[in-house]
Design a protein around this motif. Structure first.
Motif, PDB file in Angstrom:
ATOM      1  N   GLU A   1       8.896  -2.830  -3.097  1.00 45.33           N
ATOM      2  CA  GLU A   1       8.310  -2.732  -4.439  1.00 45.33           C
ATOM      3  C   GLU A   1       7.377  -1.531  -4.579  1.00 45.33           C
ATOM      4  O   GLU A   1       7.417  -0.814  -5.548  1.00 45.33           O
ATOM      5  N   LYS A   2       6.528  -1.326  -3.611  1.00 47.81           N
ATOM      6  CA  LYS A   2       5.524  -0.259  -3.691  1.00 47.81           C
ATOM      7  C   LYS A   2       5.969   0.972  -2.910  1.00 47.81           C
ATOM      8  O   LYS A   2       5.156   1.685  -2.346  1.00 47.81           O
ATOM      9  N   MET A   3       7.252   1.226  -2.892  1.00 47.34           N
ATOM     10  CA  MET A   3       7.794   2.362  -2.164  1.00 47.34           C
ATOM     11  C   MET A   3       7.418   3.650  -2.886  1.00 47.34           C
ATOM     12  O   MET A   3       7.497   3.719  -4.113  1.00 47.34           O
ATOM     13  N   SER A   4       7.023   4.660  -2.134  1.00 49.37           N
ATOM     14  CA  SER A   4       6.692   5.943  -2.751  1.00 49.37           C
ATOM     15  C   SER A   4       7.962   6.595  -3.291  1.00 49.37           C
ATOM     16  O   SER A   4       9.079   6.263  -2.872  1.00 49.37           O
ATOM     17  N   VAL A   5       7.791   7.522  -4.184  1.00 50.80           N
ATOM     18  CA  VAL A   5       8.932   8.235  -4.758  1.00 50.80           C
ATOM     19  C   VAL A   5       9.685   8.973  -3.661  1.00 50.80           C
ATOM     20  O   VAL A   5      10.919   8.979  -3.634  1.00 50.80           O
TER      21      VAL A   5
END
Length: 145
Positions: free
Chosen positions: A76-80
């Protein structure tokens, strides 16, 4: 208006009954098409990749595996940047399966073709483009490019 030759050709096709086998596609998709390779400056070479059609069973399996990579590894909070790297790995996995052989004097391996496609993004894209172009797999005597 059509010429006599055109009318004769149409009549010849109309007289020939089709069989179910006339509509089979897997053989051509699995046999693949040659994708001629050029140097980065556009110089033609004698080398090529063999590319299977995207509807071939091995290609569909690889696409499913790539989709699962995206699903299973995505956070969910994966960086671009991390998301882009994951997408690149999934695409590379799929495209490496599509390119199933080559003309180089060194033996083909999945790792070697993956390295080639990783280091030549344009070629990687051309592999997928050829694989998804169904008409090129069935056109009479058509080159891959």
């Amino acid at each position: 208006m059509s010429t006599k030759a055109e009318k004769a050709a149409i009549e010849a096709v109309a007289e020939k009954p089709f069989s179910m086998a006339d509509f089979y596609t897997l053989g051509a998709l699995e046999k693949g098409k040659k994708l001629p390779l050029t140097l980065p400056d556009g110089t033609e070479t004698e080398h090529y990749l063999m590319v299977m059609g995207s509807d071939a069973p091995a290609a569909r399996k690889a696409l499913l595996e790539a989709s699962r990579m995206m699903r299973d590894e995505a956070k969910e909070k994966m960086s671009v940047d991390a998301e882009a790297e994951l997408a690149q790995r999934a695409n590379l996995h799929y495209r490496s399966v599509l390119a199933f052989d080559w003309s180089f004097p060194v033996p083909y391996t999945k790792e070697a073709v993956t390295e080639l496609l990783l280091n030549n993004p344009g070629l990687s894209l051309e592999v997928e483009k050829l694989a998804s172009d169904r008409n090129r797999f069935f056109a009479k005597d058509s080159p891959a490019s």
